[in-house]
Each structure stands twice: as structure tokens, then as C-alpha cells.
Scaffold this motif. Structure first.
Motif, PDB file in Angstrom:
ATOM      1  N   LYS A 110       0.904  -1.100   0.012  1.00 25.83           N
ATOM      2  CA  LYS A 110      -0.047   0.087   0.146  1.00 25.83           C
ATOM      3  C   LYS A 110       0.844   1.214  -0.079  1.00 25.83           C
ATOM      4  O   LYS A 110       0.476   2.197   0.795  1.00 25.83           O
ATOM      5  CB  LYS A 110      -0.866  -0.038   1.039  1.00 25.83           C
ATOM      6  N   TYR A 111       1.637   1.320  -1.008  1.00 28.83           N
ATOM      7  CA  TYR A 111       2.383   2.742  -1.283  1.00 28.83           C
ATOM      8  C   TYR A 111       1.557   3.437  -1.734  1.00 28.83           C
ATOM      9  O   TYR A 111       0.299   3.146  -2.449  1.00 28.83           O
ATOM     10  CB  TYR A 111       3.383   2.162  -2.146  1.00 28.83           C
ATOM     11  N   THR A 112       1.451   4.872  -1.447  1.00 27.58           N
ATOM     12  CA  THR A 112       0.467   5.827  -1.688  1.00 27.58           C
ATOM     13  C   THR A 112       0.879   7.063  -2.704  1.00 27.58           C
ATOM     14  O   THR A 112       0.285   8.015  -2.782  1.00 27.58           O
ATOM     15  CB  THR A 112      -0.479   6.247  -0.664  1.00 27.58           C
ATOM     16  N   ASP A 113       2.181   6.731  -3.287  1.00 28.82           N
ATOM     17  CA  ASP A 113       2.757   7.748  -4.098  1.00 28.82           C
ATOM     18  C   ASP A 113       1.749   8.034  -5.282  1.00 28.82           C
ATOM     19  O   ASP A 113       1.680   9.238  -5.663  1.00 28.82           O
ATOM     20  CB  ASP A 113       3.920   7.316  -4.787  1.00 28.82           C
ATOM     21  N   CYS A 114       1.169   7.142  -5.684  1.00 32.72           N
ATOM     22  CA  CYS A 114       0.087   7.378  -6.798  1.00 32.72           C
ATOM     23  C   CYS A 114      -0.944   8.418  -6.441  1.00 32.72           C
ATOM     24  O   CYS A 114      -1.305   9.076  -7.373  1.00 32.72           O
ATOM     25  CB  CYS A 114      -0.529   6.023  -7.284  1.00 32.72           C
TER      26      CYS A 114
ATOM     27  N   PRO B 255       6.101   2.539  -6.603  1.00 32.91           N
ATOM     28  CA  PRO B 255       7.320   1.595  -6.488  1.00 32.91           C
ATOM     29  C   PRO B 255       7.470   0.218  -6.765  1.00 32.91           C
ATOM     30  O   PRO B 255       8.809  -0.204  -6.934  1.00 32.91           O
ATOM     31  CB  PRO B 255       7.552   1.957  -4.933  1.00 32.91           C
ATOM     32  N   VAL B 256       6.402  -0.439  -6.764  1.00 38.85           N
ATOM     33  CA  VAL B 256       6.334  -1.840  -7.048  1.00 38.85           C
ATOM     34  C   VAL B 256       5.576  -2.256  -8.457  1.00 38.85           C
ATOM     35  O   VAL B 256       5.136  -3.400  -8.521  1.00 38.85           O
ATOM     36  CB  VAL B 256       5.559  -2.544  -5.861  1.00 38.85           C
ATOM     37  N   SER B 257       5.390  -1.230  -9.243  1.00 37.45           N
ATOM     38  CA  SER B 257       4.944  -1.282 -10.609  1.00 37.45           C
ATOM     39  C   SER B 257       3.566  -2.196 -10.453  1.00 37.45           C
ATOM     40  O   SER B 257       3.290  -3.030 -11.330  1.00 37.45           O
ATOM     41  CB  SER B 257       6.022  -2.020 -11.570  1.00 37.45           C
ATOM     42  N   ALA B 258       2.669  -1.522  -9.567  1.00 37.80           N
ATOM     43  CA  ALA B 258       1.315  -2.316  -9.600  1.00 37.80           C
ATOM     44  C   ALA B 258       0.367  -1.688 -10.152  1.00 37.80           C
ATOM     45  O   ALA B 258      -0.813  -2.305 -10.090  1.00 37.80           O
ATOM     46  CB  ALA B 258       0.858  -2.259  -7.812  1.00 37.80           C
ATOM     47  N   ILE B 259       0.738  -0.620 -11.012  1.00 37.57           N
ATOM     48  CA  ILE B 259      -0.494  -0.080 -11.703  1.00 37.57           C
ATOM     49  C   ILE B 259      -0.390   0.164 -13.232  1.00 37.57           C
ATOM     50  O   ILE B 259       0.859   0.129 -13.720  1.00 37.57           O
ATOM     51  CB  ILE B 259      -0.735   1.389 -11.302  1.00 37.57           C
ATOM     52  N   PHE B 260      -1.371  -0.587 -13.955  1.00 34.30           N
ATOM     53  CA  PHE B 260      -1.448  -0.930 -15.460  1.00 34.30           C
ATOM     54  C   PHE B 260      -2.626  -0.389 -16.195  1.00 34.30           C
ATOM     55  O   PHE B 260      -3.734  -0.176 -15.390  1.00 34.30           O
ATOM     56  CB  PHE B 260      -1.221  -2.285 -15.733  1.00 34.30           C
ATOM     57  N   ALA B 261      -2.368   0.166 -17.243  1.00 31.30           N
ATOM     58  CA  ALA B 261      -3.675   0.371 -18.072  1.00 31.30           C
ATOM     59  C   ALA B 261      -4.276  -0.949 -18.360  1.00 31.30           C
ATOM     60  O   ALA B 261      -3.634  -1.716 -18.520  1.00 31.30           O
ATOM     61  CB  ALA B 261      -3.342   1.126 -19.361  1.00 31.30           C
TER      62      ALA B 261
ATOM     63  N   GLU C 253       8.888  -6.603   3.667  1.00 27.34           N
ATOM     64  CA  GLU C 253       8.695  -7.949   3.557  1.00 27.34           C
ATOM     65  C   GLU C 253       7.844  -8.344   2.356  1.00 27.34           C
ATOM     66  O   GLU C 253       8.129  -9.630   1.818  1.00 27.34           O
ATOM     67  CB  GLU C 253       8.105  -8.445   4.720  1.00 27.34           C
ATOM     68  N   TRP C 254       6.904  -7.567   1.907  1.00 26.32           N
ATOM     69  CA  TRP C 254       5.874  -8.074   0.916  1.00 26.32           C
ATOM     70  C   TRP C 254       6.209  -7.564  -0.551  1.00 26.32           C
ATOM     71  O   TRP C 254       5.518  -7.957  -1.594  1.00 26.32           O
ATOM     72  CB  TRP C 254       4.663  -7.615   1.198  1.00 26.32           C
ATOM     73  N   LYS C 255       6.988  -6.436  -0.608  1.00 26.80           N
ATOM     74  CA  LYS C 255       6.933  -5.846  -1.958  1.00 26.80           C
ATOM     75  C   LYS C 255       7.418  -6.631  -3.075  1.00 26.80           C
ATOM     76  O   LYS C 255       6.833  -6.456  -4.187  1.00 26.80           O
ATOM     77  CB  LYS C 255       7.792  -4.578  -1.921  1.00 26.80           C
TER      78      LYS C 255
END
Length: 109
Positions: free
Chosen positions: A13-17, A51-57, A96-98
Motif C-alpha cells: 500500500k504505497y500511496t505515491d500514486c 514503487p512496485v509497478s502495481a498499476i497498469f492500463a 517483506e511483501w514488496k
């Protein structure tokens, strides 16, 4: 089309986005962020911020993450998943989860 948060976000749950989103389409759950497809304007500014490349079109989703499109829409409508518009610290055990995969079973609703 919309943008989709994938399993990589779970338990990080990084919130940079959320800081860069011009329409405040992110919703926050206990250990995951989701994008409300009815609010997303497909600007893509959130993608490089994660930071973990979790977002995609949606059209670029890896095949093993296609199920996340429907899940993002479902979670975004839950009453306890509120709009998030300001960056927060990631979850305490995010390191630990990234890099883990297959985290769907860890999703807290």
C-alpha cells in the motif's frame, strides 16, 4: 478503459500514486489501494509513481492480473473503502511483501 491496481500492491500500500491523481480516483482499503473505474480518466500519471509497478492500463494488464479489473471496480464501491488523496507511509511490513507474488489471498476487505 481504465487503470487497474494489481496484486503487487497488496500488503504494501504505497500511496505515491494518490498524490499525482488529478481526479482522486483511488480508494483505500486495509492493505490495498484500488482505482475507481468510474472516476479514472486514463491519464496514466500514476503508473510511474508506483514503487512496485502495481498499476497498469487495463489493456496492458499481465494475463495473470486480468481478474483485478473486476476486483478494483468491486472494492471501489464498498462503503468502507474511502477516497484517498494524500500520500501516507506504506504499511509497516511493506519491505517483506514488496517483491512477493500471488498475494490475492492476503487481501483484506
Amino acid at each position: 478503459m481504465t487503470h487497474v491496481v494489481t496484486e503487487a500492491c497488496i500488503r504494501c500500500k504505497y500511496t505515491d500514486c494518490v498524490d499525482v491523481c488529478p481526479v482522486d480516483c483511488f480508494r483505500e482499503g486495509p492493505n490495498f489501494l484500488t482505482i475507481d473505474p468510474d472516476e479514472c480518466i486514463d491519464c496514466a500519471v500514476c503508473i510511474p509513481e508506483c514503487p512496485v509497478s502495481a498499476i497498469f492500463a487495463e489493456e496492458d494488464l499481465p494475463k495473470d492480473q486480468v481478474h483485478m479489473t473486476e476486483l478494483n471496480a468491486e472494492l471501489a464501491k464498498l462503503p468502507n473503502w474511502k477516497s484517498i488523496t494524500k500520500r501516507k507511509d506504506p504499511l509497516p511490513d511493506h519491505e517483506e511483501w514488496k517483491d512477493r507474488t500471488g498475494k490475492l489471498s492476503e487481501l483484506a476487505r
